[in-house]
Every structure is written in structure tokens, then in C-alpha cells.
Write a protein that holds these residues in place. Structure first.
Motif, PDB file in Angstrom:
ATOM      1  N   ASN A  55       0.836  -1.209   0.000  1.00 60.04           N
ATOM      2  CA  ASN A  55       0.000   0.000   0.000  1.00 60.04           C
ATOM      3  C   ASN A  55       0.871   1.261   0.000  1.00 60.04           C
ATOM      4  O   ASN A  55       1.531   1.554   1.008  1.00 60.04           O
ATOM      5  CB  ASN A  55      -0.914  -0.002   1.226  1.00 60.04           C
ATOM      6  CG  ASN A  55      -1.959   1.091   1.171  1.00 60.04           C
ATOM      7  OD1 ASN A  55      -1.793   2.103   0.484  1.00 60.04           O
ATOM      8  ND2 ASN A  55      -3.039   0.896   1.895  1.00 60.04           N
ATOM      9  N   PRO A  56       0.865   2.043  -1.085  1.00 59.20           N
ATOM     10  CA  PRO A  56       1.732   3.227  -1.144  1.00 59.20           C
ATOM     11  C   PRO A  56       1.273   4.378  -0.263  1.00 59.20           C
ATOM     12  O   PRO A  56       1.997   5.371  -0.129  1.00 59.20           O
ATOM     13  CB  PRO A  56       1.676   3.621  -2.626  1.00 59.20           C
ATOM     14  CG  PRO A  56       0.367   3.098  -3.108  1.00 59.20           C
ATOM     15  CD  PRO A  56       0.125   1.836  -2.340  1.00 59.20           C
ATOM     16  N   LEU A  57       0.083   4.265   0.333  1.00 60.20           N
ATOM     17  CA  LEU A  57      -0.372   5.298   1.258  1.00 60.20           C
ATOM     18  C   LEU A  57       0.084   5.011   2.692  1.00 60.20           C
ATOM     19  O   LEU A  57      -0.195   5.794   3.604  1.00 60.20           O
ATOM     20  CB  LEU A  57      -1.896   5.428   1.217  1.00 60.20           C
ATOM     21  CG  LEU A  57      -2.498   5.790  -0.145  1.00 60.20           C
ATOM     22  CD1 LEU A  57      -3.998   5.983  -0.028  1.00 60.20           C
ATOM     23  CD2 LEU A  57      -1.831   7.046  -0.722  1.00 60.20           C
ATOM     24  N   MET A  58       0.808   3.898   2.888  1.00 55.11           N
ATOM     25  CA  MET A  58       1.349   3.539   4.199  1.00 55.11           C
ATOM     26  C   MET A  58       2.868   3.708   4.179  1.00 55.11           C
ATOM     27  O   MET A  58       3.522   3.342   3.198  1.00 55.11           O
ATOM     28  CB  MET A  58       0.999   2.088   4.553  1.00 55.11           C
ATOM     29  CG  MET A  58      -0.491   1.811   4.646  1.00 55.11           C
ATOM     30  SD  MET A  58      -1.226   2.681   6.060  1.00 55.11           S
ATOM     31  CE  MET A  58      -2.959   2.227   5.854  1.00 55.11           C
ATOM     32  N   LEU A 323       2.991   8.490  -8.275  1.00 58.30           N
ATOM     33  CA  LEU A 323       3.348   8.741  -6.883  1.00 58.30           C
ATOM     34  C   LEU A 323       4.834   8.453  -6.656  1.00 58.30           C
ATOM     35  O   LEU A 323       5.550   9.243  -6.030  1.00 58.30           O
ATOM     36  CB  LEU A 323       2.476   7.873  -5.978  1.00 58.30           C
ATOM     37  CG  LEU A 323       2.402   8.196  -4.479  1.00 58.30           C
ATOM     38  CD1 LEU A 323       1.231   7.442  -3.852  1.00 58.30           C
ATOM     39  CD2 LEU A 323       3.670   7.858  -3.730  1.00 58.30           C
ATOM     40  N   LEU A 324       5.302   7.318  -7.179  1.00 59.71           N
ATOM     41  CA  LEU A 324       6.705   6.924  -7.025  1.00 59.71           C
ATOM     42  C   LEU A 324       7.640   7.962  -7.639  1.00 59.71           C
ATOM     43  O   LEU A 324       8.677   8.298  -7.074  1.00 59.71           O
ATOM     44  CB  LEU A 324       6.920   5.553  -7.665  1.00 59.71           C
ATOM     45  CG  LEU A 324       8.365   5.044  -7.774  1.00 59.71           C
ATOM     46  CD1 LEU A 324       9.034   4.991  -6.404  1.00 59.71           C
ATOM     47  CD2 LEU A 324       8.382   3.664  -8.423  1.00 59.71           C
ATOM     48  N   LEU A 325       7.274   8.474  -8.804  1.00 52.98           N
ATOM     49  CA  LEU A 325       8.112   9.453  -9.491  1.00 52.98           C
ATOM     50  C   LEU A 325       8.082  10.824  -8.812  1.00 52.98           C
ATOM     51  O   LEU A 325       9.131  11.431  -8.548  1.00 52.98           O
ATOM     52  CB  LEU A 325       7.622   9.607 -10.928  1.00 52.98           C
ATOM     53  CG  LEU A 325       8.434   8.975 -12.041  1.00 52.98           C
ATOM     54  CD1 LEU A 325       7.656   9.014 -13.341  1.00 52.98           C
ATOM     55  CD2 LEU A 325       9.763   9.691 -12.201  1.00 52.98           C
ATOM     56  N   THR A 326       6.899  11.311  -8.573  1.00 53.68           N
ATOM     57  CA  THR A 326       6.747  12.701  -8.146  1.00 53.68           C
ATOM     58  C   THR A 326       6.788  12.909  -6.643  1.00 53.68           C
ATOM     59  O   THR A 326       7.061  14.019  -6.175  1.00 53.68           O
ATOM     60  CB  THR A 326       5.407  13.270  -8.653  1.00 53.68           C
ATOM     61  OG1 THR A 326       4.320  12.584  -8.000  1.00 53.68           O
ATOM     62  CG2 THR A 326       5.275  13.102 -10.162  1.00 53.68           C
ATOM     63  N   ALA A 331      -3.705  11.462  -1.387  1.00 56.12           N
ATOM     64  CA  ALA A 331      -4.607  11.900  -0.315  1.00 56.12           C
ATOM     65  C   ALA A 331      -4.267  13.326   0.113  1.00 56.12           C
ATOM     66  O   ALA A 331      -5.159  14.166   0.293  1.00 56.12           O
ATOM     67  CB  ALA A 331      -4.516  10.949   0.868  1.00 56.12           C
ATOM     68  N   ARG A 332      -3.003  13.609   0.259  1.00 50.96           N
ATOM     69  CA  ARG A 332      -2.584  14.941   0.710  1.00 50.96           C
ATOM     70  C   ARG A 332      -2.802  16.006  -0.361  1.00 50.96           C
ATOM     71  O   ARG A 332      -3.229  17.130  -0.072  1.00 50.96           O
ATOM     72  CB  ARG A 332      -1.095  14.890   1.088  1.00 50.96           C
ATOM     73  CG  ARG A 332      -0.506  16.210   1.593  1.00 50.96           C
ATOM     74  CD  ARG A 332       1.013  16.125   1.597  1.00 50.96           C
ATOM     75  NE  ARG A 332       1.532  15.989   0.240  1.00 50.96           N
ATOM     76  CZ  ARG A 332       2.630  15.295  -0.065  1.00 50.96           C
ATOM     77  NH1 ARG A 332       3.296  14.643   0.871  1.00 50.96           N
ATOM     78  NH2 ARG A 332       3.058  15.240  -1.317  1.00 50.96           N
ATOM     79  N   ASP A 333      -2.507  15.644  -1.619  1.00 54.53           N
ATOM     80  CA  ASP A 333      -2.527  16.628  -2.709  1.00 54.53           C
ATOM     81  C   ASP A 333      -3.828  16.632  -3.504  1.00 54.53           C
ATOM     82  O   ASP A 333      -3.931  17.304  -4.531  1.00 54.53           O
ATOM     83  CB  ASP A 333      -1.343  16.391  -3.644  1.00 54.53           C
ATOM     84  CG  ASP A 333      -0.008  16.633  -2.944  1.00 54.53           C
ATOM     85  OD1 ASP A 333       0.006  17.433  -1.988  1.00 54.53           O
ATOM     86  OD2 ASP A 333       1.007  16.025  -3.339  1.00 54.53           O
ATOM     87  N   PHE A 369      -5.180  15.009 -10.732  1.00 53.06           N
ATOM     88  CA  PHE A 369      -3.726  14.902 -10.893  1.00 53.06           C
ATOM     89  C   PHE A 369      -3.235  15.856 -11.981  1.00 53.06           C
ATOM     90  O   PHE A 369      -2.175  16.469 -11.829  1.00 53.06           O
ATOM     91  CB  PHE A 369      -3.282  13.480 -11.231  1.00 53.06           C
ATOM     92  CG  PHE A 369      -1.779  13.409 -11.376  1.00 53.06           C
ATOM     93  CD1 PHE A 369      -0.980  13.279 -10.255  1.00 53.06           C
ATOM     94  CD2 PHE A 369      -1.158  13.541 -12.622  1.00 53.06           C
ATOM     95  CE1 PHE A 369       0.409  13.273 -10.364  1.00 53.06           C
ATOM     96  CE2 PHE A 369       0.222  13.535 -12.739  1.00 53.06           C
ATOM     97  CZ  PHE A 369       1.005  13.391 -11.600  1.00 53.06           C
ATOM     98  N   ARG A 370      -3.978  15.976 -13.069  1.00 53.94           N
ATOM     99  CA  ARG A 370      -3.559  16.900 -14.136  1.00 53.94           C
ATOM    100  C   ARG A 370      -3.424  18.325 -13.590  1.00 53.94           C
ATOM    101  O   ARG A 370      -2.485  19.049 -13.951  1.00 53.94           O
ATOM    102  CB  ARG A 370      -4.554  16.840 -15.294  1.00 53.94           C
ATOM    103  CG  ARG A 370      -4.514  15.530 -16.076  1.00 53.94           C
ATOM    104  CD  ARG A 370      -5.458  15.567 -17.287  1.00 53.94           C
ATOM    105  NE  ARG A 370      -5.336  14.337 -18.056  1.00 53.94           N
ATOM    106  CZ  ARG A 370      -6.194  13.320 -17.983  1.00 53.94           C
ATOM    107  NH1 ARG A 370      -7.250  13.401 -17.175  1.00 53.94           N
ATOM    108  NH2 ARG A 370      -6.014  12.224 -18.711  1.00 53.94           N
ATOM    109  N   THR A 371      -4.342  18.703 -12.718  1.00 56.81           N
ATOM    110  CA  THR A 371      -4.263  20.033 -12.108  1.00 56.81           C
ATOM    111  C   THR A 371      -3.000  20.165 -11.268  1.00 56.81           C
ATOM    112  O   THR A 371      -2.289  21.179 -11.326  1.00 56.81           O
ATOM    113  CB  THR A 371      -5.505  20.287 -11.239  1.00 56.81           C
ATOM    114  OG1 THR A 371      -6.672  20.231 -12.062  1.00 56.81           O
ATOM    115  CG2 THR A 371      -5.427  21.636 -10.554  1.00 56.81           C
ATOM    116  N   TRP A 372      -2.717  19.122 -10.475  1.00 60.87           N
ATOM    117  CA  TRP A 372      -1.503  19.156  -9.648  1.00 60.87           C
ATOM    118  C   TRP A 372      -0.256  19.232 -10.518  1.00 60.87           C
ATOM    119  O   TRP A 372       0.679  19.997 -10.230  1.00 60.87           O
ATOM    120  CB  TRP A 372      -1.451  17.908  -8.761  1.00 60.87           C
ATOM    121  CG  TRP A 372      -0.238  17.896  -7.861  1.00 60.87           C
ATOM    122  CD1 TRP A 372      -0.152  18.419  -6.614  1.00 60.87           C
ATOM    123  CD2 TRP A 372       1.052  17.365  -8.179  1.00 60.87           C
ATOM    124  NE1 TRP A 372       1.123  18.245  -6.114  1.00 60.87           N
ATOM    125  CE2 TRP A 372       1.878  17.600  -7.058  1.00 60.87           C
ATOM    126  CE3 TRP A 372       1.596  16.713  -9.290  1.00 60.87           C
ATOM    127  CZ2 TRP A 372       3.220  17.207  -7.023  1.00 60.87           C
ATOM    128  CZ3 TRP A 372       2.940  16.324  -9.261  1.00 60.87           C
ATOM    129  CH2 TRP A 372       3.738  16.563  -8.143  1.00 60.87           C
TER     130      TRP A 372
END
Length: 447
Positions: A55-58, A323-326, A331-333, A369-372
Motif C-alpha cells: 500500500n503506497p499510502l502507508m 506517486l513513485l516518481l513525483t 490523499a494529501r494533494d 492529478f492533471r491540475t496538480w
């Protein structure tokens, strides 16, 4: 004291149990219930842990919390003593689940109960599928003379695995197991694989050259492990042979092997990976291409990944690579989807749907995500490689290992393994064991 006199003292004239007797029964009943409760908690925590790691959110703090709870349950069982042992002894008589084997073996090692552990060993000898949880108990158990004694009694392949995990706890283990390996004239596949893994966890650069003799082994798994070892630790003039072996394995037709090859090359030979990945077929190729951008840390792949966010079959995988790249937390963004989509099986028949391999990954919101990305694109230089939003460099890799998202701490450890030419950090161990060796991350890299 006769039985009749004892009976009179335990009961009042009305024949009811005395207060002392009732209290003893209550305590015994409560202890038995507590033993059952903590044994179940421990079994459930162990069974769920692999999914948590995906889980990448953990992050590592979440792993610490989960692992400390697991260890609290084994401490509670050890404190309960006899009621816990009775409960676990009864579980040995039932159809034994892997998680129960882990609990019983860990309790036996933690309490130094040799007879109970011998029972576990006897059952595992009859049911080999229970070997993995029994071995995992050795990774969780506290160091003791009993643990070392049993460790050194295992077959060589298993011993190599465990020494790679526990050598910091016992002096002399590494030299003993390496001498045992040298004494084997024709090692089997399991022994070779365990030995090559051990080279990584020991950080024994000088032993890597031995992998050359296994590049043409009949086993694909052995050839892969040998090539990987050479790419990390081997002499530079042998890299071409390792890459040729990887190329052959990628075209072997085994999808799992192909993905392993692509991931290995993405970390250790990123300039070579795209050509091999493009030779894969169908869906495996598409999934590999999506993951390559994250594994290699290439920000020029972000526009392609954003396009995959609109594909329900691949959106979560693409979101994970982003997520891994950036380093942007969905959840936060604000780009975590508000509801989780459900993929319906194609064709509408009654057949069993295929397992959801991405079930641990969060659903992304494509537009969010595009907005971010529009606001943050200028932070990334396409001539550099990134992990979690920052260039792949030794100091940042150490920070990712210490507190990063769980699925990519291992990737950070592999990057550092290659850069440092040092021992591969064991992110698979219990969090408490990892915390104890975080100081190793501060050692200056040699290259």
C-alpha cells in the motif's frame, strides 16, 4: 490431605464452590480467553502484513505500529505462559493454517520451548507448505542460544536465508555458512539461489565473481539471480554477459520472469531496459512500460502515465508510478478518487474473475492529478532520475528507507545497494529489527 477433606474446604455447606475456588476458575477462564484472543490477533496480523507492504499510502511509521502490535501479542502470550501453551498445543491438533504455524513456532522460540518447537518441525516435515511460516518465525523471534542452535541445524539453503537475516545477532555465523557452502561439490538450485541472495545481504563484493559460473545454469531463476548479482557487484567488464542473460530471460515466455527482468534492469541498467520491455507481448508489455517510468525515475514518462489514468484497467498502476516518481501523495494533494471504482469481468459470464493484482493501490482522480501536475511540472528536470520527487542520491535514498512509502522502500534499498556496493538493506525484516540497523544507512558510499 485426603480428597474428602480437600473437597470440604473448597465448598461451603450448601455445596456451592467457595469464593476462592470461583476466583481461581474465573482467572483460569480469563487467561484461556486472553490466550485465544492474542493468538488470533497475532495470526491475523501476520496474514495481513504482505498486503500492508503493497500500500503506497502507508509508510514506515505505519509498519512500526503494525509490527509493534504483532510483537505485543507474542509478548502477551509469553506472559500468559501455560494457558497460552495449552491453546497453541491444541491448535497443533487441528488442520493447521500457515498463520497458526507462525504463531506456534514464534511462541516456542520466544519462550525457548524446545518440545513445542520440535512438534512444529515434525509437522512441517510432513507438510512442506508450512515451511515458510516456520522460517519466518526465525526472523521475528528474539536472539537466543536455542534460536542459533536450530538455525544451524537447517538444510544449507534455509540456513543461508536465515543467516542473511540474523547474522548481526550472532558472531561467526557468516564464516560458518560460507565454509559449509564451499564444501558442497554440486550445490542444488535452492542452495545457489540462497547463496546469491546472501552475497547481497552480507555485502560481500568479493564473492560476486562466483556468479559467473551460473549464467548458463539450467534454472532460469538461478541465471536471473546470477546476472543480477553481477550487475550490482560484478566487475564492469562482465556486465555485457549479465545483460545478455537478462535479455534471453525476458524473452523466455514467463510473464513473471519478464517483469522481474524489467524491474532489475530499470534499477541497475536503466539505459538498457526500454529495448527489452518493448519486446514483451500484450498486457504484460503495457504493464511493464507503465512501471518502468517509476522504477527508472524518468519524469519524461509522466505525460504517458497521465494518459493511462483514464483506463480503469491500468489507472491504479499508473497512479502508483506517478506517486513513485513525483512524491505527490494523492490523499494529501487531492488526487485520490472520492470513491473506489469496481472493475466488472469482461463478457458478463459466470466465470470466476481474475485476481485483482492492483487491489492494494488507491484509485486516482485523473483531472485532479492533471491540475496538480500543471502546477508542479517545472520542478522536474528530464535529464535526471527521481524517486518520490527528488533525485536519486544517497542521502535521499536513506531517508526513503527510514520513513518512505512501504512499496518503495525496497526500491530505494536496491538503488542504494548499487550505488554503495554495500549490503542490501533488509526492508523485509520486522520494523524493530530494521530500526536497530538504521545506522548502517549513514555509512559513506564507496562509489
Amino acid at each position: 490431605m485426603s480428597a474428602s477433606i480437600a473437597n470440604e474446604r473448597m465448598h461451603d455447606p450448601s455445596g456451592e464452590p467457595s469464593a476462592q475456588s470461583a476466583s481461581s476458575m474465573l482467572v483460569g477462564s480469563t487467561a484461556a480467553m486472553l490466550a485465544d484472543h492474542h493468538a488470533d490477533l497475532l495470526a491475523l496480523a501476520w496474514r495481513r502484513r504482505p498486503q500492508l507492504l503493497l500500500n503506497p499510502l502507508m509508510d514506515f511509521a505505519d509498519l512500526e505500529t503494525a509490527d509493534d502490535r504483532l510483537l505485543a501479542s507474542i509478548d502477551a502470550l509469553a506472559t500468559l505462559g501455560a494457558p497460552a501453551r495449552s491453546n497453541l498445543q491444541d491448535r497443533l491438533k487441528e488442520p493447521l493454517r500457515p498463520e497458526d504455524m507462525f504463531v506456534i513456532a514464534l511462541f516456542a522460540l520466544a519462550t525457548r520451548d524446545e518440545s513445542l518447537f520440535e512438534a512444529c518441525m515434525a509437522i512441517q516435515a510432513v507438510l512442506p507448505d508450512l515451511g515458510s511460516p516456520l522460517i519466518d518465525a526465525f526472523r521475528w523471534a528474539p536472539a537466543s542460544s536455542m534460536l542459533r542452535s536450530y538455525l544451524e541445524r537447517f538444510p544449507l539453503a534455509t540456513r543461508l536465508q536465515l543467516v542473511g537475516d540474523r547474522y548481526r545477532d550472532f558472531s561467526g555465523l557468516v564464516s560458518r555458512v560460507l565454509e559449509a557452502m564451499k564444501a558442497v561439490n554440486e550445490p542444488g538450485e535452492g542452495e545457489i539461489l540462497s547463496a546469491l541472495d546472501a552475497v547481497s545481504f552480507f555485502g560481500k563484493v568479493e564473492l560476486a565473481v562466483a556468479a559467473l559460473s551460473y549464467l548458463e545454469h539450467r534454472s532460469e531463476a538461478v541465471r536471473f539471480a546470477a546476472a543480477e548479482t553481477l550487475l550490482v557487484f560484478g566487475p564492469p567488464n562482465e556486465a555485457r554477459r549479465a545483460l545478455d542473460t537478462m535479455s534471453e530471460l525476458a524473452r523466455s515466455g514467463d510473464a513473471v520472469m519478464a517483469e522481474s527482468v524489467v524491474r532489475c534492469l530499470a534499477v541497475h541498467a536503466p539505459d538498457q531496459v526500454s529495448e527489452i520491455a518493448s519486446s514483451l507481448d500484450g498486457r504484460a508489455s503495457k504493464r511493464a512500460q507503465i512501471q518502468i517510468f517509476g522504477w527508472t525515475g524518468r519524469p519524461d514518462g509522466i505525460p504517458a502515465l497521465v494518459g493511462y489514468l483514464d483506463d480503469p484497467q491500468l489507472a491504479r498502476l499508473a497512479g502508483a508510478s506517478l506517486l513513485l516518481l513525483t512524491g505527490s501523495d494523492p490523499a494529501r494533494d487531492g488526487w485520490l478518487a472520492s470513491s473506489q471504482r469496481r472493475i466488472e469481468p469482461e463478457g458478463g459470464d459466470d466465470s470466476m474473475p481474475a485476481p485483482d493484482v492492483d487491489r492494494a493501490l488507491p484509485w486516482p482522480n485523473p483531472e485532479a492529478f492533471r491540475t496538480w501536475w500543471q502546477k508542479n511540472e517545472m520542478r522536474f528536470d528530464c535529464s535526471r532520475r527521481y524517486i518520490l520527487g527528488r533525485p536519486i542520491e544517497e542521502g535521499w535514498l536513506a531517508q526513503v528507507i527510514r520513513r518512505g512509502p512501504l512499496p518503495w522502500r525496497g526500491l530505494a534499498a536496491e538503488h542504494r545497494h548499487r550505488l554503495a556496493k554495500s549490503a542490501l538493506f533488509p526492508v523485509h525484516l520486522p520494523a524493530r529489527a530494521q530500526r536497530a540497523i538504521f545506522s548502517e544507512l549513514d555509512r559513506k558510499l564507496t562509489s
